[in-house]
Design a protein around this motif. Structure first.
Motif, PDB file in Angstrom:
ATOM      1  N   SER A  34       0.773  -1.245   0.163  1.00 39.58           N
ATOM      2  CA  SER A  34      -0.020   0.175  -0.119  1.00 39.58           C
ATOM      3  C   SER A  34       0.876   1.337  -0.077  1.00 39.58           C
ATOM      4  O   SER A  34       0.367   2.375   0.377  1.00 39.58           O
ATOM      5  CB  SER A  34      -0.849   0.065   1.312  1.00 39.58           C
ATOM      6  OG  SER A  34      -0.062  -0.051   2.485  1.00 39.58           O
ATOM      7  N   THR A  60      -3.133  17.029  -1.501  1.00 41.18           N
ATOM      8  CA  THR A  60      -4.247  16.563  -0.740  1.00 41.18           C
ATOM      9  C   THR A  60      -4.739  15.409  -1.451  1.00 41.18           C
ATOM     10  O   THR A  60      -4.814  15.279  -2.557  1.00 41.18           O
ATOM     11  CB  THR A  60      -5.361  17.701  -0.729  1.00 41.18           C
ATOM     12  OG1 THR A  60      -4.866  18.799  -0.260  1.00 41.18           O
ATOM     13  CG2 THR A  60      -6.536  17.145   0.151  1.00 41.18           C
ATOM     14  N   TYR A  62      -7.935  12.528  -1.486  1.00 43.24           N
ATOM     15  CA  TYR A  62      -9.363  12.386  -0.865  1.00 43.24           C
ATOM     16  C   TYR A  62      -9.743  10.778  -1.324  1.00 43.24           C
ATOM     17  O   TYR A  62      -9.286  10.131  -2.084  1.00 43.24           O
ATOM     18  CB  TYR A  62     -10.267  13.340  -1.897  1.00 43.24           C
ATOM     19  CG  TYR A  62     -10.154  14.422  -1.618  1.00 43.24           C
ATOM     20  CD1 TYR A  62     -11.075  15.039  -0.453  1.00 43.24           C
ATOM     21  CD2 TYR A  62      -9.307  15.546  -2.052  1.00 43.24           C
ATOM     22  CE1 TYR A  62     -11.194  16.529  -0.085  1.00 43.24           C
ATOM     23  CE2 TYR A  62      -9.470  16.921  -1.831  1.00 43.24           C
ATOM     24  CZ  TYR A  62     -10.267  17.265  -0.647  1.00 43.24           C
ATOM     25  OH  TYR A  62     -10.126  18.523  -0.232  1.00 43.24           O
ATOM     26  N   ASN A  63     -10.596  10.276  -0.387  1.00 44.32           N
ATOM     27  CA  ASN A  63     -11.194   8.877  -0.945  1.00 44.32           C
ATOM     28  C   ASN A  63     -12.113   8.911  -1.603  1.00 44.32           C
ATOM     29  O   ASN A  63     -12.754  10.121  -2.218  1.00 44.32           O
ATOM     30  CB  ASN A  63     -11.467   8.257   0.619  1.00 44.32           C
ATOM     31  CG  ASN A  63     -12.415   8.807   1.568  1.00 44.32           C
ATOM     32  OD1 ASN A  63     -12.891   9.622   1.021  1.00 44.32           O
ATOM     33  ND2 ASN A  63     -12.606   8.610   2.792  1.00 44.32           N
ATOM     34  N   GLN A  67     -13.629  12.416   1.352  1.00 40.81           N
ATOM     35  CA  GLN A  67     -13.067  12.971   2.440  1.00 40.81           C
ATOM     36  C   GLN A  67     -11.525  12.989   2.597  1.00 40.81           C
ATOM     37  O   GLN A  67     -10.979  12.099   1.789  1.00 40.81           O
ATOM     38  CB  GLN A  67     -13.622  11.746   3.659  1.00 40.81           C
ATOM     39  CG  GLN A  67     -14.883  12.063   3.989  1.00 40.81           C
ATOM     40  CD  GLN A  67     -15.313  10.958   4.853  1.00 40.81           C
ATOM     41  OE1 GLN A  67     -14.636   9.767   4.948  1.00 40.81           O
ATOM     42  NE2 GLN A  67     -16.381  11.008   5.557  1.00 40.81           N
ATOM     43  N   VAL A  69      -8.112  12.406   3.181  1.00 41.51           N
ATOM     44  CA  VAL A  69      -7.266  11.018   3.782  1.00 41.51           C
ATOM     45  C   VAL A  69      -5.817  11.625   4.283  1.00 41.51           C
ATOM     46  O   VAL A  69      -5.404  11.238   5.524  1.00 41.51           O
ATOM     47  CB  VAL A  69      -7.094  10.090   2.894  1.00 41.51           C
ATOM     48  CG1 VAL A  69      -6.305   8.793   3.411  1.00 41.51           C
ATOM     49  CG2 VAL A  69      -8.516   9.395   2.397  1.00 41.51           C
ATOM     50  N   GLN A  70      -5.273  12.457   3.373  1.00 43.84           N
ATOM     51  CA  GLN A  70      -4.001  13.106   3.978  1.00 43.84           C
ATOM     52  C   GLN A  70      -3.777  14.328   3.241  1.00 43.84           C
ATOM     53  O   GLN A  70      -4.292  14.397   1.989  1.00 43.84           O
ATOM     54  CB  GLN A  70      -2.786  12.154   3.415  1.00 43.84           C
ATOM     55  CG  GLN A  70      -2.713  10.774   4.330  1.00 43.84           C
ATOM     56  CD  GLN A  70      -1.331  10.132   4.067  1.00 43.84           C
ATOM     57  OE1 GLN A  70      -0.467  10.733   3.954  1.00 43.84           O
ATOM     58  NE2 GLN A  70      -1.577   8.753   3.650  1.00 43.84           N
ATOM     59  N   ASN A  71      -3.266  15.158   3.982  1.00 40.97           N
ATOM     60  CA  ASN A  71      -2.921  16.446   3.382  1.00 40.97           C
ATOM     61  C   ASN A  71      -1.223  16.876   3.327  1.00 40.97           C
ATOM     62  O   ASN A  71      -0.916  16.967   4.776  1.00 40.97           O
ATOM     63  CB  ASN A  71      -3.836  17.580   4.184  1.00 40.97           C
ATOM     64  CG  ASN A  71      -3.619  19.041   3.333  1.00 40.97           C
ATOM     65  OD1 ASN A  71      -3.859  18.906   1.961  1.00 40.97           O
ATOM     66  ND2 ASN A  71      -3.605  20.161   3.842  1.00 40.97           N
ATOM     67  N   LEU A 110      -1.551   3.904   1.557  1.00 42.54           N
ATOM     68  CA  LEU A 110      -2.951   4.187   1.530  1.00 42.54           C
ATOM     69  C   LEU A 110      -3.759   2.913   1.531  1.00 42.54           C
ATOM     70  O   LEU A 110      -3.199   1.992   0.982  1.00 42.54           O
ATOM     71  CB  LEU A 110      -3.175   4.803   0.125  1.00 42.54           C
ATOM     72  CG  LEU A 110      -2.775   6.298  -0.355  1.00 42.54           C
ATOM     73  CD1 LEU A 110      -3.003   6.616  -1.547  1.00 42.54           C
ATOM     74  CD2 LEU A 110      -3.273   7.102   0.759  1.00 42.54           C
ATOM     75  N   GLY A 114     -10.030   2.012   1.342  1.00 41.46           N
ATOM     76  CA  GLY A 114     -10.408   3.610   1.166  1.00 41.46           C
ATOM     77  C   GLY A 114     -10.412   4.073  -0.155  1.00 41.46           C
ATOM     78  O   GLY A 114     -11.069   4.940  -0.373  1.00 41.46           O
ATOM     79  N   TYR A 117      -8.686   6.723  -4.992  1.00 37.97           N
ATOM     80  CA  TYR A 117      -8.331   7.905  -4.290  1.00 37.97           C
ATOM     81  C   TYR A 117      -7.984   8.763  -5.316  1.00 37.97           C
ATOM     82  O   TYR A 117      -7.703   8.461  -6.542  1.00 37.97           O
ATOM     83  CB  TYR A 117      -6.786   7.657  -3.476  1.00 37.97           C
ATOM     84  CG  TYR A 117      -7.148   6.808  -2.424  1.00 37.97           C
ATOM     85  CD1 TYR A 117      -7.394   7.287  -1.124  1.00 37.97           C
ATOM     86  CD2 TYR A 117      -6.773   5.240  -2.359  1.00 37.97           C
ATOM     87  CE1 TYR A 117      -7.519   6.496   0.089  1.00 37.97           C
ATOM     88  CE2 TYR A 117      -6.646   4.468  -1.279  1.00 37.97           C
ATOM     89  CZ  TYR A 117      -6.976   5.109   0.091  1.00 37.97           C
ATOM     90  OH  TYR A 117      -7.242   4.146   0.998  1.00 37.97           O
TER      91      TYR A 117
END
Length: 728
Positions: A34, A60, A62-63, A67, A69-71, A110, A114, A117
Motif C-alpha cells: 500500500s 491533498t 481524497y477517498n 473525505q 485522507v492525507q494533506n 494508502l 479506502g 483515491y
C-alpha cells in the motif's frame, strides 16, 4: 539588419507581463503493498518576476467519499532548467527563452479499503498574457490523478520527456508526448482541457488563495477557451494540432505569435477498465524569433572601381543557423567550380556573367538555396610610365598609360600643377611634351573608364635642380707618409657614382675616401660625379692647387757595445742621420743634447736597460725619431748562511740570504724526508722555522735548500743546492 529584426519580433512575440506558473503534472508509482511514491512536476517561466516554486507544495488525497485522507506538505526535491531544444533541426530557439522545472517527491501509505483515491495539487496563477482563454488571470491550476482501489499496487503512466520551452512561428512541429507505463496497460492519448483551481489574481485570500492549505475535492472545473479556440483547437495552427492516440506524437504548425494553454491526457486501461488519467497542463509560447536555416551571401559590389578587380573574387556567406555550405560558381561544363568553405575565394576561368549558387545545410531536409548573378571582368590594373629628363632646367615629360583596357576606353589625366600648355589636365591617351612652369614635386593621376569599369593610378613627378660638384680636403700639405681625407660636398638628388684620382697613380670609387701619400711631391686631384637618378648628369673637376707632400729626414744611430758590466759602463755612440737641419739626443739619465755631433761616449750611472733617443727635423718641419736600448749588467752575488736559531731573541731568528744581480729568484726548503716546508719567489721573504712560515713549529735538524735564479732577460740560469741547520 535581419538579425536585429528577429530580436524585435521576439519582443513582440512574448508579452512584457509578469509571468507565473506555465504548467504541471501529477503521477504516482507503487512501491509495493500500500506504499506509493507521489511525483508532482511544476513548470514556471524562469525569466520572469512571477511566482517562485512553493517549498513545500501542498498535495491533498481524497477517498471515494471525497473525505481528506492525507494533506501533505511536500518539500521541493530538485529544480532545473528545461533544455532549449528547437521543434525541428532547421531552427534554433532564441537563447534567452527559459522554463524551469521543479520536482516534488513524497511517499504515502494508502489503505486498499479506502480507494479509489483522488490526489490533487492546486495553485494560482496563470499568465495574464495568455491568448486562448478569456480573462486568464481569473483562472488557476489543478493537477490531479486517480489511484484505483483495484487492482492494488498500480503505477500510473509517466511522461517520458519534458515539453518544449517554445514553438517557432510557421515551423512544423512533432512533439513526443508519449508516456511510460510499467504495468503493461494500454494507453490512449487525446487533447483535453486544463483544470481550474487554487484561486485567482483577484481573490487572494481564504480557501481560494494562491496556495490553498488544502486542495478542493473533485470534480474540478474546466478552464474555458476563448472564441475560436477549443479543446481540439487550443493553438492557432495550420494544420490544426493533432495528437496520435496510440503514440502520443503531437503535430501541427503554429501560425500566430502568442501564449497558449493546452492539456494532453493519457488514459490507462486494463481489461476494458479505466484505471487512471494522467494530465499534462502546459503553456506553449509561440515566437517569431526562432532562427531558421537560411542561405544568403553578400551581393556583388557594383561600384565601377571594385567591380573590375579581376577574375579572383572573395565570397562571404551571411547564412542563418548554418554549419555546412555548398557553393557552385556557375562555370559551364566544369565539375571543379565548387567549394564547401564558408567564405571561399574563387578564380573564374574567363570574364563573363555567372550564376553563383549557395546551399545552406546541403543534403538535409533543412537545406536552403540562393542564387545570385556575378559579373566577372579583368582588372584594369591602370598605371603609367614617365619618359623624360627630371632636370628642371631642361625637361619634357611623355606619359604612356598601361593596363588591361580596351580600344574604347577614355582617359582623364591630372598633372598636379601648372604646365606651359596653360592646363593641368588632359583627356589624351598619350599626353607628351608636358613642361612644368616651376621646379618641385607633382602628383600625377590617371583615371581610365572602360565600359562598366573604372580604375585610377597616381604617381609623383619630381623636377630636380642641376647637380653641383663640390669637395673639400682636411689638409693640402704634410710630411711623408701623409693621409689625406677627401670629403664630397656635392649637391644632387638620388644616387650617384664617384671617381677620384689622387695624382700618384692610385684611385677610389668611394664617396669620401682617405688616401695615404707615401712619396714626397706635388699631386693634383681629379674628381668625377655621375648622378644615376633624379636629374642625371656627369660633372668632373681637376684641382688647380696641388697637394704638397714633403720629404721626411732619416735618423741614424749606432751604439756599441750592446751590453757592458757595471765595472766598465761605457758606450760609444755614432750618429749617421740624413736630410735634416737640426737634431737632438736624449740620454738614459735624462740629459738632452742639441746638435750633438756624430761621435760621443756615454758612461752609465746604473745597471739595467739604457735607452737612447735621437730626433731629427728638416726645414719643412718634418721630423723622425730612432731609439736604441743597451744593457748594463749587475754582478751576480749570492750569500747563504749554514744555520739559524728561531728562538725570538732578535738574533739570527730567520734563515736569511743575500742575492744580487738576478732577474728572477725561487727558493725551496725540504726536510730530511723530502717534504716541502717552505718556498718563495721573493728574495726578501725569509724562512722562520715554521711550516710555510705560518704552520707548525718544525723540529731542529738539517734541512735541504734549492735556489734557482735567472740572471737577466736572456734567461741565463743558476741552480744552487745546500743544507742549513735549524737549531732549537
Amino acid at each position: 539588419m535581419r538579425r536585429i529584426g528577429l530580436f524585435i519580433l521576439l519582443l513582440l512575440g512574448f508579452g512584457m507581463q509578469a509571468a507565473h506558473l506555465v504548467g504541471g503534472e501529477l503521477s504516482y508509482r507503487c512501491l509495493g503493498g500500500s506504499s506509493y511514491e507521489l511525483r508532482l512536476i511544476i513548470y514556471r517561466d524562469c525569466a520572469s518576476n512571477g511566482a517562485p516554486f512553493d517549498d513545500p507544495a501542498i498535495i491533498t488525497i481524497y477517498n471515494a467519499s471525497n473525505q481528506v485522507v492525507q494533506n501533505l506538505q511536500v518539500p521541493l526535491h530538485q529544480s532545473s532548467f528545461l533544455p532549449i531544444n528547437a521543434p525541428n533541426n532547421c531552427t534554433a530557439l532564441p537563447s534567452f527563452v527559459c522554463t524551469q522545472e521543479g520536482i516534488y517527491l513524497d511517499t504515502v501509505n494508502l489503505a486498499s479499503s479506502g480507494g479509489p483515491y483522488t490526489v490533487s495539487h492546486q495553485r494560482c496563477c496563470r499568465n495574464n498574457s495568455i491568448d486562448n482563454i478569456p480573462n486568464p488571470r481569473l483562472w488557476g491550476n489543478t493537477y490531479t490523478i486517480n489511484i484505483p482501489a483495484n487492482p492494488t499496487c498500480n503505477s500510473s503512466p509517466r511522461f517520458s520527456s519534458a515539453p518544449p520551452v517554445a514553438l517557432c512561428l510557421n515551423v512544423p512541429v512533432n512533439i513526443d508526448m508519449g508516456a511510460v507505463e510499467t504495468d503493461g496497460d494500454s494507453l490512449y492519448y487525446f487533447l483535453c482541457s486544463p483544470l481550474h483551481g487554487g484561486g485567482n489574481q483577484v481573490n487572494t485570500t481564504g480557501p481560494n488563495s494562491p496556495r490553498p492549505d488544502t486542495a478542493t475535492p473533485p470534480p474540478y472545473a474546466l478552464v474555458p477557451f476563448a472564441n475560436t479556440y477549443s479543446t481540439s483547437y487550443p493553438i492557432a495552427s495550420s494544420p490544426a494540432f493533432n495528437i496520435d492516440p496510440q503514440t502520443g506524437m503531437l503535430s501541427g504548425r503554429p501560425n500566430q505569435v502568442g501564449q497558449f494553454v493546452f492539456a494532453v491526457c493519457v488514459q490507462e486501461w486494463r481489461n476494458g477498465v479505466l484505471l487512471s488519467t494522467l494530465r499534462r497542463d502546459f503553456q506553449f509560447n509561440v515566437t517569431a524569433a526562432c532562427v531558421r536555416t537560411t542561405a544568403d551571401f553578400d551581393e556583388q559590389d557594383l561600384d565601377p572601381y571594385t567591380l573590375c578587380s579581376g577574375k579572383t573574387i572573395q565570397f562571404n556567406e551571411d547564412c542563418i543557423n548554418t554549419s555546412r555550405y555548398f557553393w557552385d560558381f556557375g562555370v559551364a561544363l566544369s565539375n571543379s567550380d565548387t567549394s564547401n568553405l564558408a567564405n571561399p575565394v574563387f578564380t573564374f576561368p574567363d570574364t563573363g556573367v555567372y550564376q553563383v549558387t549557395l546551399i545552406a545545410e546541403p543534403g538535409s531536409s533543412c537545406a536552403d538555396t540562393i542564387v545570385r548573378e556575378f559579373k566577372v571582368f579583368e582588372g584594369l590594373n591602370v598605371g603609367f610610365d614617365i619618359g623624360g629628363q627630371a632636370c628642371f632646367d631642361q625637361h619634357s615629360f611623355d606619359f604612356t598609360p598601361t593596363g588591361n583596357y580596351g580600344p574604347d576606353a577614355s582617359f582623364s589625366w591630372n598633372f598636379g600643377g601648372n604646365t606651359t600648355s596653360g592646363s593641368t589636365t588632359s583627356t589624351l591617351k598619350n599626353p607628351s611634351g608636358i613642361v612644368y612652369t616651376q621646379s618641385g614635386s607633382y602628383y600625377v593621376t590617371l583615371e581610365v573608364e572602360d565600359g562598366d569599369c573604372k580604375d585610377n593610378y597616381s604617381d609623383s613627378v619630381h623636377l630636380y635642380p642641376r647637380p653641383v660638384l663640390k669637395h673639400r680636403l682636411d689638409a693640402n700639405s704634410g710630411c711623408v707618409p701623409y693621409a689625406v681625407s677627401f670629403r664630397d660636398s656635392s649637391e644632387y638628388a638620388g644616387n650617384a657614382i664617384h671617381f677620384w684620382d689622387f695624382g700618384d697613380g692610385f684611385t677610389s670609387s668611394l664617396q669620401n675616401p682617405t688616401h695615404l701619400y707615401e712619396n714626397p711631391g706635388d699631386y693634383f686631384v681629379y674628381h668625377r660625379l655621375i648622378t644615376t637618378s633624379a636629374c642625371k648628369d656627369t660633372l668632373e673637376e681637376r684641382s688647380n692647387s696641388a697637394i704638397r707632400i714633403h720629404p721626411t729626414p732619416f735618423p741614424g744611430m749606432i751604439i756599441e757595445p750592446e751590453e757592458v758590466s757595471i765595472f766598465n759602463p761605457e758606450f760609444e755612440i755614432t750618429l749617421s742621420s740624413e736630410n735634416f737641419s737640426t737634431s737632438s739626443l736624449l740620454f738614459p739619465d735624462g740629459r738632452k743634447v742639441i746638435d750633438p755631433g756624430n761621435n760621443l761616449v756615454y758612461t752609465a750611472r746604473d745597471t739595467g736597460v739604457q735607452r737612447f733617443v735621437h730626433i731629427v727635423e728638416n726645414e719643412f718641419g718634418c721630423s723622425d725619431t730612432i731609439a736604441v736600448e743597451t744593457y748594463v749588467q749587475q754582478p751576480f752575488r749570492l750569500y747563504i748562511p749554514n744555520a739559524f736559531t728561531p728562538n725570538d731573541d732578535g738574533m739570527n731568528d730567520v734563515f736569511s740570504y743575500s742575492i744580487l744581480g738576478v732577474h728572477e729568484f725561487k727558493i725551496r726548503i725540504l726536510n730530511r724526508w723530502g717534504q716541502l716546508v717552505f718556498q718563495t719567489g721573493d728574495p726578501s721573504y725569509f724562512w722562520n722555522g715554521r711550516m710555510n712560515n705560518a704552520g707548525d713549529v718544525l723540529p731542529g735538524g738539517v734541512y735541504t735548500y734549492v735556489i734557482e735564479v735567472i740572471q737577466k732577460e736572456d734567461r741565463t740560469g743558476v741552480v744552487k743546492r745546500g743544507t742549513v741547520s735549524l737549531i732549537r
